[in-house]
Design an enzyme around this catalytic site. Structure first.
Site, PDB file in Angstrom:
ATOM      1  N   HIS A 395       3.626  -2.578  -0.979  1.00  0.00           N
ATOM      2  CA  HIS A 395       2.540  -2.898  -1.905  1.00  0.00           C
ATOM      3  C   HIS A 395       2.824  -2.247  -3.260  1.00  0.00           C
ATOM      4  O   HIS A 395       3.401  -1.150  -3.342  1.00  0.00           O
ATOM      5  CB  HIS A 395       1.211  -2.380  -1.365  1.00  0.00           C
ATOM      6  CG  HIS A 395       0.701  -3.159  -0.194  1.00  0.00           C
ATOM      7  ND1 HIS A 395       0.590  -4.526  -0.202  1.00  0.00           N
ATOM      8  CD2 HIS A 395       0.275  -2.750   1.033  1.00  0.00           C
ATOM      9  CE1 HIS A 395       0.109  -4.939   0.966  1.00  0.00           C
ATOM     10  NE2 HIS A 395      -0.080  -3.876   1.731  1.00  0.00           N
ATOM     11  N   CYS A 444       4.347  -6.935  -5.560  1.00  0.00           N
ATOM     12  CA  CYS A 444       3.508  -7.699  -6.473  1.00  0.00           C
ATOM     13  C   CYS A 444       3.375  -6.970  -7.811  1.00  0.00           C
ATOM     14  O   CYS A 444       3.574  -5.758  -7.905  1.00  0.00           O
ATOM     15  CB  CYS A 444       2.118  -7.908  -5.876  1.00  0.00           C
ATOM     16  SG  CYS A 444       2.112  -9.006  -4.457  1.00  0.00           S
TER      17      CYS A 444
END
Length: 806
Positions: A395, A444
């Protein structure tokens, strides 16, 4: 292991000739337990049914000189798949104890000696363990000469000398029978002792200790290149020139007696052992003509001038003083959605970078403090001219041009105080005067609206920075939804290009083009490249070590120690049981322990060995019959079979030596109750545990000395450490928005700090189903042959005129 009569799954056609001869002598006797009775017994089993014609053919063998009906019958049974266990069952039905004893009178070699490459002055132990019906005796040979006083199953050469190099074999005697072990080669390397080198084990991770040297030659000179590596079993070598493998260049020493101009080029050697591969340094070999030449009409140069000129030119190609890579894959988040692809991605990238001669540290599932300490150790390996590469999968998010990597213990929502800023790490890398800084960020890049900090990281203007982002700014990255071993989209295409000898930005451009043709993510994920690189630097550039400081050398030695596997060991119990224990590394912080019972007394009907009481690391899944059951699909094809396996992850959390107990449970034919023995084993701190990454981030930590506004260390929001999170027992929290994954691919490594949108789509992309979990990557086991052993074996056997080989 030699094929012997104790292997119950062995087809009876492959029994040793001496065993078959004794068996046929028993069965050829004309009595009610002879070969005819065996035929009748076999006839009751449909698998090996013997017809009347078959029996008639067997009976006619008595008319032939030295003919044997039993031998013909056994051959027919073997052709139909009869194994030793089947034959023993038939003989038990017949009650033929004499024939059963014939099958049990062979010698069984349980442990074969292994070839090894070792540094002169170290110790070498060759082992050959065997079992027989009576006392077993041993005799070791070097080539065809007996080794004086070598009557033990272990041949110890300590300290090993250069003259000890050669081929060894062990003869096992049991009564009137004897058998030979496999050949084992001992290659002794003449290496000047240096700090830390003498502690390298002869087995474990492959280690290059002799590097080839660059040379400047003239036509007619002899080229001599040498590369040496320690490892067990013996490493294999393949020399390359300009990236092309050279024919018949598979020894660690490579020579050309008479060089010509066409032999000029870049040479390096590929070394492999246990399915692990590494490379020597790449060296330039310059070849010039013997005649003098002129630069201009008036200036004439000698051969020495030409060679000096060639050496200067050889440095025009970029090179690294070393190559270091830190790979982090975070999947098992405590407060955010779990990920799948990072394990496979880190594993594949590790294997590829090692082929490019990178020092690789591969770590899974790190907390914030562990990530900071890992980065600090990574930075300690950097110095002037080093190529540094950081890969992160997990993440992440991007705010105001700064990228943040999210640890597995980050709270929900997280902020910059809980994460690592990539640009802060780059600033510290620049201070090391690195030759190339590469960041591959597989995460991301959505905004994190919970993080209001606007960082001001003051970077130097250098022309050696490359960023490869798996996706564009303010977009998400994806992992493919599959039940098999699946990469994320970025690594799926990067791994097909990484070994290309191209400028790193050109290579990434090609990866971007490949990703652009991938229908499932077209229009949703595109590789973005940012670079200030002005030279043609590539990941394949050779390593030419510079004059690094004593501190840098000490850090390099520490890195080597932190990637050493514990040496395999043999445990002897008072009851006569012998257990072999080995170790394999799946990642720098994941260890596989496998145990196998190699010897047990005949009066013991059953015995099992289990690992218990693992200090600090007591896994939920251990002592399983297959690696897959422990979750280790990555190494399942390379570990020894028929063992019990235990997988230990998160070795970075190990605070003390790894101590565990081997519990042996056995049953005897003469006892009704089970008997138990235990042995305590201490293997120290294996792999990355030696670096103590579990420690709280130190006050003088490299990331805390980075003087910049809003750095993680100076943020007013305290960073919750892993231990504090465990004490508080923070429950698993779902993000406030739903996170339905697509049918075909899932948002990968997303910033899930309570923001962002989930993509939806109707794409359908099918991957071939795999029986393996997506958490697993693949790799490693020894190959025991060398080109020389067969010749030595033939010469040895021809010299043994006194022995009647079976």
């Amino acid at each position: 292991m030699s094929q012997d009569s104790h292997d119950s799954s062995l087809n009876i056609n492959f029994l040793k000739e001496s065993v078959l001869r004794r068996l046929c002598e028993c069965l050829d006797k004309a009595n009610n337990k002879g070969w005819r009775k065996l035929g009748e017994t076999v006839n009751t089993d449909r698998r090996f049914k013997v017809s009347l014609d078959d029996m008639e053919m067997c009976s006619l063998k008595v008319l032939e000189v030295e003919g044997s009906p039993s031998r013909t019958l056994l051959r027919l049974m073997g052709d139909r798949g009869c194994t030793l266990s089947n034959l023993l069952e038939f003989l038990k039905i017949m009650g033929h104890t004499e024939a059963i004893q014939c099958l049990k009178s062979g010698i069984q070699i349980l442990v074969q000696p292994q070839s090894v490459a070792v540094i002169a002055g170290h110790s070498v132990r060759l082992s050959c363990y065997a079992a027989g019906t009576s006392t077993v005796q041993y005799q070791w040979f070097k080539a065809k000469e007996e080794v004086p006083g070598s009557f033990s199953p272990d041949l110890l050469l300590s300290p090993v000398q250069l003259q000890d190099a050669g081929f060894y074999i062990c003869r096992v005697n049991c009564g009137e029978s004897f058998d030979f072990s496999q050949w084992a080669q001992v290659d002794v390397l003449d290496v000047i002792p240096s700090y830390g080198l003498m502690s390298l084990p002869s087995e474990g991770r492959l280690r290059v200790v002799i590097q080839p040297k660059p040379q400047s030659l003239v036509v007619g000179d002899a080229l001599y290149l040498e590369c040496g590596a320690v490892g067990k079993p013996l490493p294999h070598f393949q020399w390359y020139r300009n990236g092309v493998p050279l024919k018949n260049a598979t020894k660690r020493k490579f020579t050309i007696s008479y060089v010509s101009l066409e032999h000029q080029g870049r040479y390096r050697c590929e070394i492999s052992c246990n399915n692990e591969r590494t490379w020597s340094n790449e060296v330039a070999i310059l070849v010039g003509p013997r005649t003098s030449f002129k630069f201009s009409g008036a200036t004439e140069c000698s051969e020495d001038d030409f060679l000096a000129f060639g050496q200067i030119n050889s440095l025009e190609k970029p090179y690294a003083t070393d190559k270091v890579a830190l790979l982090i894959g975070n999947m098992s988040y405590q407060n955010h959605p779990q990920l799948k692809a990072p394990m496979v991605d880190v594993y594949d990238l590790t294997n590829l970078l090692r082929q490019l001669n990178f020092k690789v540290v591969s770590l899974l599932d790190l907390t914030e403090s562990e990530m900071r300490n890992a980065v600090e150790e990574f930075l300690s390996l950097l110095h002037k001219g080093v190529y540094g590469l950081l890969y992160y999968a997990g993440h992440g998010y991007e705010n105001f041009g700064n990228s943040f990597m999210v640890p597995v213990d980050a709270p929900n929502p997280y902020r910059s105080a809980n994460c690592l800023c990539v640009q802060s790490i780059l600033k510290l890398m620049q201070e090391k005067e690195t030759g190339l800084n590469v960041f591959l960020l597989d995460m991301c890049r959505k905004r994190n609206f919970h993080d209001k900090d606007m960082r001001n990281v003051m970077l130097k203007v250098t022309a050696n920075i490359v960023f490869g982002y798996a996706t564009c700014q303010d977009a998400e990255a994806f992992e493919l939804s599959s039940s098999g071993l699946t990469n994320g989209v970025f690594i799926k295409f990067l791994k097909g290009r990484l070994l290309e000898d191209e400028k790193i930005t050109v290579l990434l451009d090609r990866v971007a083009e490949d990703m652009g043709q991938f229908d499932p993510t077209k229009g949703k994920q595109a590789l973005e490249i940012r670079s200030s690189l002005s030279e043609r630097r590539s990941l394949t550039d050779p390593i030419l070590p510079g004059d690094c400081s004593d501190v840098a050398q000490a850090h390099n030695l520490l890195w080597a120690k932190a990637h050493e596997l514990p040496e395999s060991m043999t445990l002897d119990f008072d009851c006569g049981v012998q257990i072999k224990m080995g170790f394999a590394a799946e990642f720098s912080n994941v260890l596989i322990i496998y145990t196998n019972i190699v010897k047990k007394p005949e009066e013991m009907s059953t015995c099992q060995a289990h690992l218990i009481n693992l200090s600090d690391l007591d896994p939920k899944v251990m002592n399983k019959e297959t690696p897959e059951e422990t979750g280790s699909y990555l190494l399942s094809g390379s570990l020894p079979q028929h063992c019990l396996y235990t997988r230990l992850s998160s070795l970075q959390k190990l605070k003390e030596n790894l101590v565990f107990t081997v519990c042996l449970q056995a049953e005897f034919t003469s006892l009704e109750e089970q008997v138990q023995w235990t042995k305590e084993v201490d293997i120290g701190k294996p792999l990355i545990a030696k670096l103590d990454l579990h420690r709280p981030t130190r006050r003088n930590s490299c990331q805390q000395t980075c003087l910049m506004p809003h750095s993680p260390c100076s943020s007013p929001s305290p960073s919750p450490g892993a231990e504090r999170l465990l004490l508080q027992q923070i429950p698993f929290l779902q993000p406030p928005h739903s996170n339905p994954y697509l049918n075909v691919y899932e948002p990968l490594h997303g910033a899930v700090g309570g923001f962002g949108n989930t993509l939806h789509g109707d794409y359908e992309y099918h991957y071939e189903e795999s029986p393996y979990s997506p958490y697993r990557p693949l790799p490693s086991v020894p190959i025991e042959t060398t080109d020389d052993i067969e010749d030595v074996q033939n010469k040895f056997m021809n010299s043994l005129h006194l022995y009647n080989l079976p």
